[in-house]
Write a protein that holds these residues in place. Structure first.
Motif, PDB file in Angstrom:
ATOM      1  N   SER A   1      -1.507  -5.416   1.078  1.00 10.09           N
ATOM      2  CA  SER A   1      -2.837  -5.990   0.839  1.00 10.09           C
ATOM      3  C   SER A   1      -2.732  -7.097  -0.194  1.00 10.09           C
ATOM      4  CB  SER A   1      -3.791  -4.914   0.315  1.00 10.09           C
ATOM      5  OG  SER A   1      -3.907  -3.866   1.255  1.00 10.09           O
TER       6      SER A   1
ATOM      7  N   ASP B   1       0.831  -1.212   0.000  1.00 12.23           N
ATOM      8  CA  ASP B   1       0.000   0.000   0.000  1.00 12.23           C
ATOM      9  C   ASP B   1       0.866   1.263   0.000  1.00 12.23           C
ATOM     10  OD1 ASP B   1      -1.958  -1.854   0.288  1.00 12.23           O
ATOM     11  OD2 ASP B   1      -2.448  -1.384   2.361  1.00 12.23           O
TER      12      ASP B   1
ATOM     13  N   LYS C   1      -7.751  -2.935   0.013  1.00 10.27           N
ATOM     14  CA  LYS C   1      -6.940  -1.827   0.537  1.00 10.27           C
ATOM     15  C   LYS C   1      -7.795  -0.890   1.390  1.00 10.27           C
ATOM     16  CE  LYS C   1      -3.434  -1.493  -3.046  1.00 10.27           C
ATOM     17  NZ  LYS C   1      -2.806  -0.631  -4.016  1.00 10.27           N
TER      18      LYS C   1
END
Length: 394
Positions: free
Chosen positions: A140, A13, A158
Motif C-alpha cells: 500500500s 502489508d 490498507k
C-alpha cells in the motif's frame, strides 16, 4: 514553501505473513500468527484475519491462542524476510531518484520535481503494481506533500490500496481522524490531550500553539505542526549509517579472559541500548583484537536481525574464542554491530519471551532517564562507571 513536494510512503502489508503465504498458499485467508513458542513466546506479526480477534504484535502467544484457538502459528524465518525485503528495495532503487528505507517493509520516496515530466501519483501507482507483479507481495502507499501525511494516508489505504492527499488539502484530510493516528504520539500524550477534550485532529487544529507549548514544552510545536499537516522532514537517502562500534585500549596489555569478557559485555550493552533508542537492529556482529605487537585481527558473523544483548553477548564471546588462543597479550579490543536497518524490537520476538522484552524496556527507560549504565548486567558492572567514546561510522 517554494517547490511543491511529492512524498510517497510505501508499506508492505502484514509483511511477515505475506512472505510466509508465498511459500505456503494454504495460509491465505486464515488467521496466522508468526512468533515464538505457544508456551512463552510472543506474537511477532499477525494477519488481518487474526487482528479481528483483538490480536496484535508483542502480545503473549498464550493470550493470542486463547483469543483465536484456530489460528495457525508459524515460527518465523529471518532469511526469507531479508530476501523479500532486498527484492523490493532493488525494484525501488532501480526506479526512483531518491528513497529512504526506514525498516524491512517500509520506504519513503521523494518524487519532487518529477511532476514536470510525469503524473507522480500515476508513477507511484505503476511502481506499486510492478512490486506486486515481481514479488507477489501486497503493498500500500500514500502520497502527499510530506512524510507524516503520507504515512497516515498509507494506513487508510490498507489493505493493498493507494491514496493521494492533494496539495492544500492536508489539514482537511487530517481533521476527522483520531489524534492517535499522528505518528509518534504516544499513549501518555494522547491521554493528556483527551483530558482536555481533544480527541480528533480537528480539535487539535483549533488549539493555540502557546497552549501546547505550556503542556508539552518543545514537543508542543511537533504536535501543532503534525496536526496541521506541516512536515518539512527530508528524505534521507538509503546510504545512512550502516554500523556502530566502540573499542577500548588497555593501559597495559591483558591476558585474563575475565577482563576481556567484562569489557566486551559492557561495550555490547552500550551499543545495543543505543540501537534500541534509535529504533535499529543489526544483522552482523564483529570484534576487533589488537595484540601487544600491534597486529590486528577482526572476526565477524552474520546474525538474525536483533538489538538484544542476550543474543549478541554469546556471539561476542564466541568470536573472542575464535580470534584469540588465550595466551597472546591484548592491547585493544572492540565491538562493531553492522548491516543496520531500522526496525523495532519486534523483529527479534521470534526467539524472545515476554519477560525478556519487559526487562529490556525497563532497562532502556531507566538508562534513558538517568544516563547510560545506570542499570547493566553484572558482567559489565565492574567497568560500568567508566565513560567510553563510541565512534560512529557513516
Amino acid at each position: 514553501m517554494g517547490t511543491k513536494r511529492n512524498i510517497v510512503h510505501i508499506d508492505l502489508d502484514t509483511f511477515f505473513v505475506s512472505v510466509e503465504r508465498k511459500f505456503d498458499p494454504s495460509l491465505i485467508g486464515k488467521p496466522v500468527l508468526i512468533g515464538g513458542s505457544a508456551d512463552r513466546g510472543v506474537v511477532a506479526a499477525c494477519s488481518y484475519e487474526a487482528r479481528k480477534f483483538g490480536i496484535h504484535s508483542a502480545m503473549p502467544m498464550k493470550t493470542a491462542m486463547r483469543l483465536c484457538p484456530h489460528a495457525t502459528v508459524v515460527r518465523g524465518t529471518h532469511g526469507r524476510y531479508g530476501e523479500a525485503s532486498r527484492e523490493v528495495t532493488q525494484i525501488i532503487h532501480d526506479t526512483v531518484p531518491l528513497y529512504q528505507k526506514t525498516s524491512v517493509d517500509e520506504f519513503y520516496i521523494d518524487l519532487t520535481g518529477m511532476d514536470r515530466f510525469h503524473d507522480c501519483y500515476k508513477f507511484a501507482g505503476e511502481l506499486r503494481q510492478k512490486i506486486i507483479r515481481q514479488t507477489g507481495l501486497p503493498i500500500s502507499f500514500g502520497m502527499s506533500s510530506g512524510k507524516t501525511v503520507s504515512k497516515i494516508a498509507t494506513g487508510l489505504a490498507k489493505p493493498n490500496g493507494q491514496l493521494l492527499v492533494p496539495h492544500g488539502t492536508e489539514k482537511a484530510f487530517l481533521a476527522p481522524l483520531p489524534i492517535k493516528k499522528i505518528p509518534m504520539l504516544g499513549e501518555k500524550t494522547c491521554q493528556k490531550l483527551y483530558s482536555y477534550g481533544i480527541e480528533k485532529i480537528a480539535d487539535l487544529q483549533r488549539v493555540d500553539l502557546k497552549f501546547l507549548n505550556a503542556i508539552f514544552g518543545k514537543a508542543g510545536l511537533y504536535i501543532y505542526e503534525k496536526a496541521h499537516g506541516i512536515d518539512h522532514a527530508e528524505i534521507v537517502p538509503h546510504s545512512d549509517r550502516k554500523s556502530i562500534s566502540q573499542d577500548h585500549t588497555f593501559e597495559s596489555n591483558v591476558t585474563e579472559i575475565r577482563t576481556l569478557e567484562t569489557m566486551l559485555t559492557s561495550m555490547t550493552e552500550e551499543l545495543a541500548g543505543k540501537l534500541r533508542r534509535e529504533n535499529k537492529v543489526a544483522g552482523c556482529l564483529s570484534i576487533k583484537i589488537r595484540f601487544g605487537n600491534f597486529e590486528t585481527h577482526t572476526v565477524q558473523e552474520k546474525i538474525a536481525l536483533t538489538a538484544a544483548e542476550h543474543i549478541l553477548l554469546p556471539g561476542v564471546k564466541n568470536l573472542l574464542k575464535k580470534a584469540w588462543n588465550g595466551h597472546r597479550p591484548i592491547r585493544l579490543i572492540g565491538v562493531k554491530l553492522s548491516n543496520l536497518c531500522t526496525g523495532s524490537y519486534q523483529i527479534n520476538l521470534f526467539e524472545d519471551n515476554e519477560e525478556k522484552i519487559k526487562l529490556y524496556q525497563a532497562m532502556d527507560q531507566i538508562n534513558f532517564k538517568f544516563g547510560d549504565k545506570t542499570v547493566c548486567r553484572a558482567g559489565g558492572m565492574e567497568i560500568g562507571t567508566r565513560n567510553f567514546n563510541p565512534f560512529m561510522k557513516g
